[in-house]
Motif scaffolding. Sequence first.
Motif, PDB file in Angstrom:
ATOM      1  N   UNK A 254     -11.584  -8.263  10.503  1.00  9.25           N
ATOM      2  CA  UNK A 254     -12.903  -8.670  10.048  1.00  9.25           C
ATOM      3  C   UNK A 254     -12.858  -9.202   8.621  1.00  9.25           C
ATOM      4  N   UNK A 255     -12.259  -8.411   7.741  1.00  5.33           N
ATOM      5  CA  UNK A 255     -12.294  -8.738   6.318  1.00  5.33           C
ATOM      6  C   UNK A 255     -10.977  -9.387   5.891  1.00  5.33           C
TER       7      UNK A 255
ATOM      8  N   UNK B  36      -7.901  -6.095   5.426  1.00  2.56           N
ATOM      9  CA  UNK B  36      -8.291  -4.706   5.235  1.00  2.56           C
ATOM     10  C   UNK B  36      -8.279  -3.988   6.569  1.00  2.56           C
ATOM     11  N   UNK B  37      -7.666  -2.806   6.576  1.00  3.76           N
ATOM     12  CA  UNK B  37      -7.662  -2.010   7.796  1.00  3.76           C
ATOM     13  C   UNK B  37      -8.970  -1.239   7.908  1.00  3.76           C
ATOM     14  N   UNK B  38      -9.107  -0.533   8.993  1.00  7.52           N
ATOM     15  CA  UNK B  38     -10.312   0.272   9.201  1.00  7.52           C
ATOM     16  C   UNK B  38     -10.451   1.357   8.130  1.00  7.52           C
ATOM     17  N   UNK B  39      -9.339   1.767   7.532  1.00 10.19           N
ATOM     18  CA  UNK B  39      -9.355   2.794   6.488  1.00 10.19           C
ATOM     19  C   UNK B  39      -9.367   2.196   5.086  1.00 10.19           C
ATOM     20  N   UNK B  40      -9.684   0.923   4.992  1.00 10.26           N
ATOM     21  CA  UNK B  40      -9.778   0.196   3.711  1.00 10.26           C
ATOM     22  C   UNK B  40      -8.432  -0.037   3.052  1.00 10.26           C
TER      23      UNK B  40
ATOM     24  N   UNK C  10      -0.121  -1.504  10.654  1.00 11.59           N
ATOM     25  CA  UNK C  10      -0.258  -2.485   9.580  1.00 11.59           C
ATOM     26  C   UNK C  10      -0.217  -3.896  10.154  1.00 11.59           C
ATOM     27  N   UNK C  11      -0.761  -4.838   9.417  1.00  9.95           N
ATOM     28  CA  UNK C  11      -0.811  -6.222   9.859  1.00  9.95           C
ATOM     29  C   UNK C  11       0.330  -7.014   9.230  1.00  9.95           C
ATOM     30  N   UNK C  12       0.772  -8.039   9.962  1.00 11.97           N
ATOM     31  CA  UNK C  12       1.776  -8.958   9.426  1.00 11.97           C
ATOM     32  C   UNK C  12       1.053 -10.244   9.040  1.00 11.97           C
ATOM     33  N   UNK C  13       1.247 -10.661   7.810  1.00 13.69           N
ATOM     34  CA  UNK C  13       0.500 -11.787   7.259  1.00 13.69           C
ATOM     35  C   UNK C  13       1.472 -12.834   6.748  1.00 13.69           C
ATOM     36  N   UNK C  14       1.207 -14.074   7.091  1.00 12.01           N
ATOM     37  CA  UNK C  14       2.027 -15.163   6.574  1.00 12.01           C
ATOM     38  C   UNK C  14       1.144 -16.130   5.791  1.00 12.01           C
ATOM     39  N   UNK C  15       1.744 -16.780   4.829  1.00 12.70           N
ATOM     40  CA  UNK C  15       1.044 -17.767   4.018  1.00 12.70           C
ATOM     41  C   UNK C  15       1.863 -19.040   3.939  1.00 12.70           C
TER      42      UNK C  15
ATOM     43  N   UNK D  44       0.842  -1.201   0.000  1.00  9.51           N
ATOM     44  CA  UNK D  44       0.000   0.000   0.000  1.00  9.51           C
ATOM     45  C   UNK D  44       0.874   1.246   0.000  1.00  9.51           C
ATOM     46  N   UNK D  45       0.533   2.206  -0.871  1.00  7.92           N
ATOM     47  CA  UNK D  45       1.230   3.485  -0.914  1.00  7.92           C
ATOM     48  C   UNK D  45       0.371   4.604  -0.330  1.00  7.92           C
ATOM     49  N   UNK D  46      -0.862   4.733  -0.841  1.00 10.26           N
ATOM     50  CA  UNK D  46      -1.667   5.888  -0.442  1.00 10.26           C
ATOM     51  C   UNK D  46      -3.123   5.668  -0.816  1.00 10.26           C
ATOM     52  N   UNK D  47      -3.984   6.431  -0.178  1.00  5.01           N
ATOM     53  CA  UNK D  47      -5.403   6.425  -0.509  1.00  5.01           C
ATOM     54  C   UNK D  47      -5.864   7.854  -0.741  1.00  5.01           C
TER      55      UNK D  47
END
Lengths: 110, 113
Positions: free
Chosen positions: B30-31, B96-100, B1-6, A45-48
């Motif tokens: 949530x999403x 997805x964060x709260x700010x999408x 930000x979230x840390x995600x592993x696969x 992600x860069x920006x919104x």
Amino acid sequence: GQQVMQIPQYQHVQEGEDFTTYCNSSTTLSNIQWYKQRPGGHPVFLIQLVKSGEVKKQKRLTFQFGEAKKNSSLHITATQTTDVGTYFCAAIRTGNQFYFGTGTSLTVIP
Amino acid sequence: SAVISQKPSRDICQRGTSLTIQCQVDSQVTMMFWYRQQPGQSLTLIATANQGSEATYESGFVIDKFPISRPNLTFSTLTVSNMSPEDSSIYLCSVESADYEQYFGPGTRLTVT
């Protein structure tokens, strides 16, 4: 399905030159986001952008959202080799449907 | 930000078999989303996975082919069933964060022979 088109698909620039990618939608967008994906990596992600006509800057990167909220642009001033990658816009339409643009692959020649 | 592993990061599978990809997040979200990215292409959303409900699939993707589980707020799986070479791709999960804003996992590179 609906598409978000980006132009150009590919761009090769000499290091130090400027670069711009454009994102166009046929429908009005709620928000638009920009992501960068380095070769072999995942999108970051860069920006919104949210408001009509909004302009945001991050160092050498300038992001703009069109007045009609149907297009956006990303401009990089004085490219560096670290700018190499694919730049995607991602459009959020009403109903929170989320679509990635077709992407612009940037190559910077040292 | 979230840390995600696969898991797995990559696999080579024979046609007709199935592969389950795991996505783990370091915080409750949530999403969660599953995407497919074919070489040199953009990302295509497969489905949205919400905890406690059925996944919502995008046009062209069906549950029988891509069953998804979302047992809790930090974990999801995507299964690619009855694979064919056309399923060769990179599969990415995101949250997805709260700010999408979307944060992506490192991806799973699948090759079907």
